[in-house]
Scaffold this motif. Structure first.
Motif, PDB file in Angstrom:
ATOM      1  N   CYS A 175    -112.016  66.806 -77.196  1.00 55.89           N
ATOM      2  CA  CYS A 175    -111.667  68.067 -77.622  1.00 55.89           C
ATOM      3  C   CYS A 175    -111.638  68.275 -79.126  1.00 55.89           C
ATOM      4  N   PHE A 176    -111.451  67.373 -79.751  1.00 55.85           N
ATOM      5  CA  PHE A 176    -111.462  67.249 -81.346  1.00 55.85           C
ATOM      6  C   PHE A 176    -113.164  67.584 -81.685  1.00 55.85           C
ATOM      7  N   GLN A 177    -114.116  66.780 -80.985  1.00 51.61           N
ATOM      8  CA  GLN A 177    -115.243  66.958 -81.193  1.00 51.61           C
ATOM      9  C   GLN A 177    -115.858  68.475 -80.829  1.00 51.61           C
ATOM     10  N   LEU A 178    -115.302  68.983 -79.973  1.00 56.30           N
ATOM     11  CA  LEU A 178    -115.553  70.419 -79.509  1.00 56.30           C
ATOM     12  C   LEU A 178    -115.270  71.439 -80.693  1.00 56.30           C
ATOM     13  N   VAL A 179    -113.913  71.350 -81.258  1.00 55.74           N
ATOM     14  CA  VAL A 179    -113.566  72.009 -82.388  1.00 55.74           C
ATOM     15  C   VAL A 179    -114.458  71.617 -83.486  1.00 55.74           C
ATOM     16  N   ALA A 180    -114.797  70.398 -83.952  1.00 59.38           N
ATOM     17  CA  ALA A 180    -115.657  70.141 -85.094  1.00 59.38           C
ATOM     18  C   ALA A 180    -117.077  70.671 -84.877  1.00 59.38           C
ATOM     19  N   ASP A 181    -117.592  70.858 -83.597  1.00 55.07           N
ATOM     20  CA  ASP A 181    -119.117  71.401 -83.599  1.00 55.07           C
ATOM     21  C   ASP A 181    -119.193  72.747 -83.709  1.00 55.07           C
ATOM     22  N   HIS A 182    -118.108  73.430 -83.647  1.00 51.29           N
ATOM     23  CA  HIS A 182    -117.998  74.908 -83.433  1.00 51.29           C
ATOM     24  C   HIS A 182    -117.240  75.484 -84.497  1.00 51.29           C
ATOM     25  N   ALA A 183    -116.306  75.017 -85.132  1.00 53.56           N
ATOM     26  CA  ALA A 183    -115.663  75.752 -86.305  1.00 53.56           C
ATOM     27  C   ALA A 183    -116.480  75.557 -87.535  1.00 53.56           C
ATOM     28  N   PRO A 184    -116.391  76.627 -88.115  1.00 51.84           N
ATOM     29  CA  PRO A 184    -116.807  76.560 -89.779  1.00 51.84           C
ATOM     30  C   PRO A 184    -115.988  75.452 -90.541  1.00 51.84           C
ATOM     31  N   ALA A 185    -116.761  74.737 -91.311  1.00 47.16           N
ATOM     32  CA  ALA A 185    -116.057  73.471 -91.881  1.00 47.16           C
ATOM     33  C   ALA A 185    -115.084  74.051 -92.800  1.00 47.16           C
ATOM     34  N   GLY A 186    -115.047  75.302 -93.314  1.00 47.45           N
ATOM     35  CA  GLY A 186    -114.005  75.876 -94.353  1.00 47.45           C
ATOM     36  C   GLY A 186    -112.648  75.904 -93.455  1.00 47.45           C
ATOM     37  N   LYS A 187    -112.851  76.117 -92.167  1.00 48.27           N
ATOM     38  CA  LYS A 187    -111.690  76.785 -91.443  1.00 48.27           C
ATOM     39  C   LYS A 187    -110.838  75.431 -90.804  1.00 48.27           C
ATOM     40  N   LEU A 188    -111.567  74.007 -90.928  1.00 47.56           N
ATOM     41  CA  LEU A 188    -110.747  72.917 -90.585  1.00 47.56           C
ATOM     42  C   LEU A 188    -109.965  72.248 -91.665  1.00 47.56           C
ATOM     43  N   THR A 189    -108.676  72.062 -91.423  1.00 47.73           N
ATOM     44  CA  THR A 189    -107.955  71.386 -92.408  1.00 47.73           C
ATOM     45  C   THR A 189    -107.988  70.022 -92.618  1.00 47.73           C
ATOM     46  N   PRO A 190    -107.423  69.396 -93.793  1.00 49.66           N
ATOM     47  CA  PRO A 190    -107.539  67.917 -93.877  1.00 49.66           C
ATOM     48  C   PRO A 190    -106.694  67.202 -92.792  1.00 49.66           C
ATOM     49  N   THR A 191    -105.549  67.843 -92.334  1.00 52.12           N
ATOM     50  CA  THR A 191    -104.847  67.160 -91.148  1.00 52.12           C
ATOM     51  C   THR A 191    -105.888  67.004 -90.090  1.00 52.12           C
ATOM     52  N   PHE A 192    -106.500  68.215 -89.728  1.00 54.77           N
ATOM     53  CA  PHE A 192    -107.527  68.067 -88.471  1.00 54.77           C
ATOM     54  C   PHE A 192    -108.607  66.796 -88.558  1.00 54.77           C
ATOM     55  N   TYR A 193    -109.196  66.847 -89.752  1.00 49.85           N
ATOM     56  CA  TYR A 193    -110.024  65.577 -90.187  1.00 49.85           C
ATOM     57  C   TYR A 193    -109.424  64.180 -90.012  1.00 49.85           C
ATOM     58  N   LEU A 194    -108.023  64.035 -90.397  1.00 48.67           N
ATOM     59  CA  LEU A 194    -107.433  63.140 -90.602  1.00 48.67           C
ATOM     60  C   LEU A 194    -107.073  62.693 -88.996  1.00 48.67           C
ATOM     61  N   GLN A 195    -106.439  63.594 -87.913  1.00 43.03           N
ATOM     62  CA  GLN A 195    -106.463  63.151 -86.797  1.00 43.03           C
ATOM     63  C   GLN A 195    -107.462  62.724 -85.948  1.00 43.03           C
ATOM     64  N   HIS A 196    -108.815  63.468 -86.356  1.00 38.39           N
ATOM     65  CA  HIS A 196    -110.073  63.285 -85.688  1.00 38.39           C
ATOM     66  C   HIS A 196    -110.547  61.993 -85.923  1.00 38.39           C
ATOM     67  N   GLY A 197    -110.586  61.802 -87.204  1.00 40.43           N
ATOM     68  CA  GLY A 197    -111.162  60.507 -87.883  1.00 40.43           C
ATOM     69  C   GLY A 197    -110.363  59.178 -87.436  1.00 40.43           C
ATOM     70  N   ALA A 198    -109.079  59.246 -87.255  1.00 38.76           N
ATOM     71  CA  ALA A 198    -107.991  58.387 -86.481  1.00 38.76           C
ATOM     72  C   ALA A 198    -108.285  58.158 -85.129  1.00 38.76           C
ATOM     73  N   ALA A 199    -108.590  59.206 -84.539  1.00 41.96           N
ATOM     74  CA  ALA A 199    -108.771  58.972 -83.112  1.00 41.96           C
ATOM     75  C   ALA A 199    -110.007  58.214 -82.959  1.00 41.96           C
ATOM     76  N   TYR A 200    -111.090  58.357 -83.616  1.00 43.27           N
ATOM     77  CA  TYR A 200    -112.481  57.535 -83.434  1.00 43.27           C
ATOM     78  C   TYR A 200    -112.176  56.327 -83.836  1.00 43.27           C
ATOM     79  N   GLU A 201    -111.378  56.037 -85.024  1.00 44.62           N
ATOM     80  CA  GLU A 201    -111.114  54.680 -85.681  1.00 44.62           C
ATOM     81  C   GLU A 201    -110.141  53.822 -84.547  1.00 44.62           C
ATOM     82  N   ARG A 202    -109.204  54.486 -83.939  1.00 41.70           N
ATOM     83  CA  ARG A 202    -108.349  53.770 -83.131  1.00 41.70           C
ATOM     84  C   ARG A 202    -108.976  53.298 -81.517  1.00 41.70           C
ATOM     85  N   SER A 203    -110.137  54.110 -81.647  1.00 38.89           N
ATOM     86  CA  SER A 203    -110.853  53.849 -80.124  1.00 38.89           C
ATOM     87  C   SER A 203    -111.972  53.090 -80.381  1.00 38.89           C
ATOM     88  N   GLY A 204    -112.078  52.342 -81.581  1.00 39.99           N
ATOM     89  CA  GLY A 204    -112.936  51.402 -82.063  1.00 39.99           C
ATOM     90  C   GLY A 204    -114.417  51.894 -82.427  1.00 39.99           C
TER      91      GLY A 204
END
Length: 305
Positions: free
Chosen positions: A205-234
């Protein structure tokens, strides 16, 4: 009730043969055919239903009887079934509302609004499988309606049929009328799933948003949650790439600076860069205990005891 009786009497007088009409120029009286008579009688009952609804309520038995009779006489009229269904809902009988709308759909299977109402009532009454069926049919009839894709995918996520849910959302992005609200919905689903602790399921779900949303519309919070999800999944490399992308766009995001610095310190990688990142993070929040801990961990890795 006098106004209701009077108007109904007038309508029924029309149904009874309309004998008050003048004859045609040829001397033959006007006469309604069977279809017109049926429609006139349906109109009389619908009118009576409207008046009773105003005086005694939509969920009153007499009101519902009038609407039901109108639906029998003019089964192709969606608005009549709509009133019947709403009345049954007010009475707390969703199964009767569903029955009414199923009849409406059988008489006019191309009416999108009827199908949408049927799907919605099934959904609200926790009839999940019928709701899924009717949402799919509604999408076929009204492929631009964003909320239909959202409601359908919501049920599929609830059933943990994530592959199907994501396919619905990807299709929606091509056809739906409001892509922004669709991406907001996907983000909300990612956060909801993440909150359950099922981290791996949140990533698509995070990735679908990242793939389609213009970069300027994504907030730092989004990137933090998205990156953390990947990191916590190894999946550290994907996580690192997301955090670095965030810092390209928002270089002062101290939470991400700390997260990435700690990841590197943990593995003993990029320690000089990690030190620069945590130093910058501490400029924003010098009393943050987690940041101070990251700094100490980097010093330890560098053998700076």
């Amino acid at each position: 009730m006098k106004s209701a009786a009077l108007l109904s009497a007038c309508a029924l007088w029309l149904v009874a043969g309309c004998t008050g009409f003048r004859a045609t120029s040829s001397g033959v009286p006007y006469a309604l055919g069977p279809e017109d008579l049926s429609f006139a009688e349906a109109l009389a009952h619908f009118t009576q239903g409207l008046l009773l609804e105003k005086e005694i309520g939509l969920n009153a038995d007499l009101t519902l009887q009038e609407y039901a009779r109108a639906a029998e006489l003019d089964p192709g009229e969606y608005q009549v079934y709509s009133r019947v269904a709403l009345g049954w809902l007010y009475k707390g009988l969703p199964e009767k509302a569903i029955e009414a709308l199923e009849k409406a759909c059988s008489h006019d299977p191309t009416n999108a609004q009827t199908r949408i109402d049927l799907a919605t009532i099934c959904h609200l009454s926790n009839r999940v499988e019928p709701a899924i069926v009717h949402y799919r049919k509604a999408i076929e009839l009204a492929p631009g309606r964003t909320f239909l894709y959202c409601e359908l995918s919501k049920l599929l996520f609830w059933k943990k049929e994530d592959k199907d849910a994501l396919a619905v959302l990807k299709k929606a992005y091509k056809l739906a009328d409001n892509r922004d609200s669709l991406l907001v919905f996907c983000y909300e689903q990612a956060r909801r799933i993440l909150a359950t602790g099922d981290i791996a399921r949140s990533i698509p779900c995070f990735q679908l948003v990242a793939d389609h949303a213009p970069a300027g519309k994504l907030t730092p919070t989004f990137y933090l949650q998205h990156g953390a999800a990947y990191e916590r999944s190894g999946r550290r490399r994907e996580s690192e790439a997301i955090f670095l992308k965030c810092l390209e766009l928002y270089p002062e995001t101290h939470e991400v600076l700390n997260y990435l610095a700690y990841m590197w310190a943990e593995k003993g990688e990029n320690l000089d860069k990690a030190l620069a990142f945590i130093t910058k993070a501490l400029e924003h929040a010098p009393e943050n205990g987690a940041y101070i801990d990251t700094l100490g961990w980097i010093y330890y890795r560098q053998a700076r005891y």
